[in-house]
Design a protein around this motif. Structure first.
Motif, PDB file in Angstrom:
ATOM      1  N   PHE A  64       0.832  -1.208   0.000  1.00 17.99           N
ATOM      2  CA  PHE A  64       0.000   0.000   0.000  1.00 17.99           C
ATOM      3  C   PHE A  64       0.862   1.252   0.000  1.00 17.99           C
ATOM      4  O   PHE A  64       0.568   2.228  -0.710  1.00 17.99           O
ATOM      5  N   LYS A  65       1.943   1.258   0.774  1.00 19.11           N
ATOM      6  CA  LYS A  65       2.825   2.425   0.787  1.00 19.11           C
ATOM      7  C   LYS A  65       3.426   2.667  -0.590  1.00 19.11           C
ATOM      8  O   LYS A  65       3.511   3.806  -1.057  1.00 19.11           O
ATOM      9  N   ALA A  66       3.834   1.577  -1.236  1.00 19.38           N
ATOM     10  CA  ALA A  66       4.403   1.704  -2.580  1.00 19.38           C
ATOM     11  C   ALA A  66       3.368   2.225  -3.568  1.00 19.38           C
ATOM     12  O   ALA A  66       3.682   3.053  -4.439  1.00 19.38           O
ATOM     13  N   ILE A  67       2.128   1.763  -3.436  1.00 25.02           N
ATOM     14  CA  ILE A  67       1.076   2.226  -4.345  1.00 25.02           C
ATOM     15  C   ILE A  67       0.760   3.697  -4.108  1.00 25.02           C
ATOM     16  O   ILE A  67       0.449   4.432  -5.051  1.00 25.02           O
ATOM     17  N   CYS A  68       0.866   4.159  -2.876  1.00 26.77           N
ATOM     18  CA  CYS A  68       0.693   5.593  -2.611  1.00 26.77           C
ATOM     19  C   CYS A  68       1.761   6.398  -3.348  1.00 26.77           C
ATOM     20  O   CYS A  68       1.454   7.394  -4.025  1.00 26.77           O
ATOM     21  N   LEU A  69       3.030   5.987  -3.223  1.00 32.62           N
ATOM     22  CA  LEU A  69       4.106   6.671  -3.943  1.00 32.62           C
ATOM     23  C   LEU A  69       3.837   6.652  -5.443  1.00 32.62           C
ATOM     24  O   LEU A  69       4.017   7.663  -6.147  1.00 32.62           O
ATOM     25  N   ALA A  73       3.095   9.799  -7.962  1.00 37.34           N
ATOM     26  CA  ALA A  73       3.914   9.955  -9.165  1.00 37.34           C
ATOM     27  C   ALA A  73       3.017  10.107 -10.392  1.00 37.34           C
ATOM     28  O   ALA A  73       3.311  10.907 -11.297  1.00 37.34           O
ATOM     29  N   PHE A  74       1.919   9.349 -10.436  1.00 41.41           N
ATOM     30  CA  PHE A  74       0.939   9.513 -11.516  1.00 41.41           C
ATOM     31  C   PHE A  74       0.389  10.945 -11.523  1.00 41.41           C
ATOM     32  O   PHE A  74       0.260  11.573 -12.580  1.00 41.41           O
ATOM     33  N   ALA A  75       0.035  11.440 -10.327  1.00 37.03           N
ATOM     34  CA  ALA A  75      -0.551  12.783 -10.225  1.00 37.03           C
ATOM     35  C   ALA A  75       0.452  13.847 -10.674  1.00 37.03           C
ATOM     36  O   ALA A  75       0.087  14.798 -11.393  1.00 37.03           O
ATOM     37  N   GLU A  76       1.701  13.697 -10.251  1.00 36.20           N
ATOM     38  CA  GLU A  76       2.735  14.658 -10.659  1.00 36.20           C
ATOM     39  C   GLU A  76       2.901  14.663 -12.174  1.00 36.20           C
ATOM     40  O   GLU A  76       2.997  15.725 -12.805  1.00 36.20           O
ATOM     41  N   SER A 510      15.032   3.827   0.277  1.00 33.61           N
ATOM     42  CA  SER A 510      16.046   3.969  -0.762  1.00 33.61           C
ATOM     43  C   SER A 510      15.446   4.544  -2.040  1.00 33.61           C
ATOM     44  O   SER A 510      14.260   4.379  -2.336  1.00 33.61           O
ATOM     45  N   LYS A 511      16.310   5.201  -2.799  1.00 33.43           N
ATOM     46  CA  LYS A 511      15.895   5.796  -4.063  1.00 33.43           C
ATOM     47  C   LYS A 511      15.428   4.738  -5.046  1.00 33.43           C
ATOM     48  O   LYS A 511      14.588   5.004  -5.918  1.00 33.43           O
ATOM     49  N   SER A 512      15.948   3.507  -4.901  1.00 30.98           N
ATOM     50  CA  SER A 512      15.537   2.439  -5.812  1.00 30.98           C
ATOM     51  C   SER A 512      14.047   2.138  -5.676  1.00 30.98           C
ATOM     52  O   SER A 512      13.436   1.609  -6.599  1.00 30.98           O
ATOM     53  N   ILE A 513      13.471   2.472  -4.528  1.00 34.98           N
ATOM     54  CA  ILE A 513      12.033   2.293  -4.332  1.00 34.98           C
ATOM     55  C   ILE A 513      11.280   3.578  -4.658  1.00 34.98           C
ATOM     56  O   ILE A 513      10.382   3.585  -5.492  1.00 34.98           O
ATOM     57  N   THR A 514      11.651   4.675  -4.006  1.00 33.20           N
ATOM     58  CA  THR A 514      10.893   5.917  -4.174  1.00 33.20           C
ATOM     59  C   THR A 514      10.989   6.459  -5.596  1.00 33.20           C
ATOM     60  O   THR A 514      10.062   7.116  -6.078  1.00 33.20           O
ATOM     61  N   GLY A 515      12.104   6.189  -6.274  1.00 32.97           N
ATOM     62  CA  GLY A 515      12.264   6.703  -7.624  1.00 32.97           C
ATOM     63  C   GLY A 515      11.740   5.793  -8.711  1.00 32.97           C
ATOM     64  O   GLY A 515      11.689   6.192  -9.879  1.00 32.97           O
ATOM     65  N   GLN A 519       7.243   4.873 -12.248  1.00 32.63           N
ATOM     66  CA  GLN A 519       8.174   5.282 -13.292  1.00 32.63           C
ATOM     67  C   GLN A 519       8.579   4.082 -14.154  1.00 32.63           C
ATOM     68  O   GLN A 519       8.394   4.080 -15.354  1.00 32.63           O
ATOM     69  N   CYS A 520       9.134   3.066 -13.507  1.00 32.74           N
ATOM     70  CA  CYS A 520       9.448   1.822 -14.216  1.00 32.74           C
ATOM     71  C   CYS A 520       8.812   0.621 -13.528  1.00 32.74           C
ATOM     72  O   CYS A 520       8.787  -0.470 -14.105  1.00 32.74           O
ATOM     73  N   CYS A 521       8.319   0.804 -12.322  1.00 33.22           N
ATOM     74  CA  CYS A 521       7.653  -0.264 -11.570  1.00 33.22           C
ATOM     75  C   CYS A 521       6.199   0.115 -11.334  1.00 33.22           C
ATOM     76  O   CYS A 521       5.913   1.204 -10.812  1.00 33.22           O
ATOM     77  N   PHE A 522       5.289  -0.794 -11.692  1.00 30.68           N
ATOM     78  CA  PHE A 522       3.859  -0.516 -11.611  1.00 30.68           C
ATOM     79  C   PHE A 522       3.195  -1.629 -10.809  1.00 30.68           C
ATOM     80  O   PHE A 522       3.223  -2.800 -11.213  1.00 30.68           O
ATOM     81  N   LEU A 523       2.595  -1.247  -9.688  1.00 31.81           N
ATOM     82  CA  LEU A 523       2.014  -2.213  -8.750  1.00 31.81           C
ATOM     83  C   LEU A 523       0.499  -2.150  -8.806  1.00 31.81           C
ATOM     84  O   LEU A 523      -0.093  -1.065  -8.669  1.00 31.81           O
ATOM     85  N   CYS A 524      -0.136  -3.295  -8.993  1.00 33.67           N
ATOM     86  CA  CYS A 524      -1.597  -3.384  -9.045  1.00 33.67           C
ATOM     87  C   CYS A 524      -2.124  -3.697  -7.645  1.00 33.67           C
ATOM     88  O   CYS A 524      -1.616  -4.620  -6.998  1.00 33.67           O
ATOM     89  N   PRO A 525      -3.126  -2.980  -7.154  1.00 37.42           N
ATOM     90  CA  PRO A 525      -3.651  -3.258  -5.816  1.00 37.42           C
ATOM     91  C   PRO A 525      -4.344  -4.613  -5.764  1.00 37.42           C
ATOM     92  O   PRO A 525      -5.166  -4.932  -6.620  1.00 37.42           O
ATOM     93  N   ASN A 526      -3.999  -5.423  -4.756  1.00 39.00           N
ATOM     94  CA  ASN A 526      -4.617  -6.746  -4.613  1.00 39.00           C
ATOM     95  C   ASN A 526      -4.629  -7.156  -3.142  1.00 39.00           C
ATOM     96  O   ASN A 526      -3.904  -8.075  -2.744  1.00 39.00           O
TER      97      ASN A 526
END
Length: 578
Positions: A64-69, A73-76, A510-515, A519-526
């Protein structure tokens, strides 16, 4: 195979060709099941415990935290796209508050272990005193708003739907200030209620006040987007799909599996007929009534607690999120034009391209939870629903020149002792039949890319070795491959280790997650797929020495979940007054 419709008529369903519509289609059935609806008198706790897994997901999961980020990012991206259209363009940024910017699930968690419901007294106490202590900003919310708060071309308005007690606007402003949100003042905060008008009225007034028609609206409910939304389920879904080009471009939706227009439970005030409510909710879930659950595990508690998450992934709100994700990813691929033969995209299958929610619903109505054998039996039937927007996304990325890899934790065999790879064949047929797999696409199952596995040992579930095998060219004649995008419903589908996200804030991750999220990683809510997120939570807890005696992840989540009760808050206020 038949669908039992709400009229009670059985209708045959053909499943041989892929559907042309982006709306979900299924051979699953809608039917009221006696196991849950009529087994006994339904109590408050019976009904509201159905929220538990959805609340666990929001409060405990890294997903859920990752999907919020990702969603911010989508909104930005959407806002910057609007500003880039014209150097003089100005945009209204209209933001919902509850469960769009701030996390509010403790309010609903308090309904699970008490007799409390959504009464005016409880609501007002939450808004006036409790929310600023119980709620927290969603990951990415403050960073997003702070980036644009001083931009003269962006006009920010907080627009929330609340009751109309005296002082409600000031309570809202005080809460936003307490949580660190900028522009928390009467000029930037609007409250929609019966006295001030509906949200569409406020959006119209915002446009007129600022003299700007261009808007980006963000919310977690379908009623947050400045247009009247139908109340009945079928027309809401139609409404979502009629606006499919707006999701991710004009409308940004935050996933919220705890409540919404789709769930017919949490926002009922006063006396509730729990028996009738339970029957109505059960009858609205699509389930595969042709599937026999004998290979599943008896677990009536988990079955009940999974239901709210299932309602969400079958809802129009979920469709809106997946259309949003698909639109964003397609736009990014077109702009980047990554067409070299060594560029690849990796898709998970279940919960990403194909929905197994009718299987899960069937298990729940039989009081069971899934096992690998049970899932394999169902997957062999090839009756999954194609998740909206994803077929178009896969085909667009293939058109752009990407090599498509489907990387799944499905085993190739129905049972480990089998010789024939029947499940590999069934998976290929289903992906092809539903319009996902074509030409030179690669299907990588659990055993593939794991050469060290002994013949009589099951393959590991971790996808990291298979991701590395793709990069090393093992599936591409030795030519190294650059994976440009990942799509999945679990963090490890994205080749991300999520443990660090179970503590701290995005400033510590880490930037590998927040960045990478959005951008290149897309998580579907499940949320119903607890193996995909609860396992990570338990692994992190054990590493930190937290609750090490607990082997059941659900028990750990139960102990750490935040609840808010009206009675608790009143006691605190009495002590402060004394």
């Amino acid at each position: 195979m038949y669908i039992q419709t709400k009229s009670g008529l059985d209708t045959p369903v053909a499943v041989t060709s892929p559907p042309t519509s982006s709306a979900p289609t299924s051979t699953a059935a809608q039917v009221e099941q006696p196991h849950l609806s009529h087994r006994k008198t339904v109590t408050h706790q019976d009904l509201f415990s159905e929220l538990k897994q959805a609340i666990h997901w929001k409060q405990c999961s890294a997903a859920f935290k990752a999907i919020c980020l990702q969603t911010f990012a989508f909104a930005e991206r959407a806002l910057e796209a609007k500003l880039a259209k014209d150097p003089h363009a100005q945009v209204n940024l209209v933001l919902d508050i509850d469960d769009c910017l701030v996390e509010c699930s403790s309010f609903f968690a308090g309904m699970m272990d008490s007799d409390e419901t959504m009464t005016p007294e409880r609501n007002n106490e939450w808004w006036k005193n409790a929310q600023k202590k119980q709620s927290t900003p969603l990951p990415g919310a403050l960073k997003f708003i702070n980036k644009f708060k001083d931009n003269p071309r962006v006009h920010i308005t907080y627009l929330t739907s609340r009751g109309n007690p005296e002082g409600i606007e000031q309570w809202t402003i005080d809460m936003l200030k307490e949580l660190g949100f900028p522009l928390a003042d009467a000029g930037h905060v609007r409250v929609s209620n019966p006295s001030t008008g509906r949200k569409p009225d406020h959006v119209k007034a915002i446009k007129e006040k600022n003299g700007i028609q261009e808007c980006l609206l963000m919310g977690d409910k379908l009623s947050d987007f400045g247009e009247p939304c139908p109340k009945d389920h079928d027309n809401r879904r139609k409404w979502v799909h009629e606006r499919k080009e707006k999701w991710g471009r004009d409308y940004i939706v935050m996933p919220n599996p705890v409540y919404g227009m789709w769930e017919n439970l949490t926002h009922d005030m006063g006396k509730i007929d729990y028996q009738e409510k339970k029957a109505t909710r059960d009858s609205s879930l699509r389930q595969d009534i042709s599937f026999t659950t004998s290979s599943a595990k008896d677990d009536p508690v988990k079955a009940r607690e999974t239901l709210q998450g299932l309602h969400y992934v079958q809802s129009p709100a979920y469709d809106a999120y997946m259309l949003q994700l698909s639109n964003i990813a397609k736009d990014m691929a077109k702009e980047k034009q990554m067409t070299t033969r060594s560029s690849a995209v990796v898709f998970d299958i279940d919960g990403t391209l194909l929905s197994n929610s009718p299987w899960r619903a069937r298990l729940c109505f039989d009081g069971k939870s899934g096992t690998q054998d049970s899932f394999n039996d169902w997957a062999q039937k090839q009756d999954a629903e194609a998740i909206v927007g994803m077929r178009e996304l896969v085909n667009e990325l293939r058109h752009q020149g990407y090599q498509i890899y489907f990387v799944t934790n499905r085993p190739s065999k129905l049972r480990e002792s089998d010789r024939e790879e029947t499940l590999r064949k069934a998976t290929e047929q289903e992906l092809q039949g539903k319009g996902f797999m074509s030409g030179h696409d690669k299907l990588i199952m659990r055993e593939d890319g794991n050469p060290s596995i002994e013949a009589d040992q099951p393959a590991p579930r971790d996808k990291a070795s298979r991701m590395q095998a793709i990069r090393d060219g093992e599936f591409n004649r030795g030519q190294r491959t650059n994976i440009k995008m990942f799509f999945g419903d679990a963090m490890k589908d994205l080749d991300i280790a999520p443990k660090e996200m179970h503590q701290g804030t995005e400033d510590n991750w880490s930037k590998s997650i927040t960045g990478s999220m959005g951008q290149c990683c897309f998580l579907c809510p499940n949320p119903p797929f607890s193996k995909g997120w609860l396992t990570h939570y338990v692994e992190w807890a054990r590493e930190k020495g937290i609750e090490t005696e607990i082997v059941d992840g659900k028990s750990l989540a139960d102990r750490t979940i935040k609840h808010w009760h009206l009675s608790d808050n009143c006691l605190v206020l009495q002590k402060e007054a004394a």
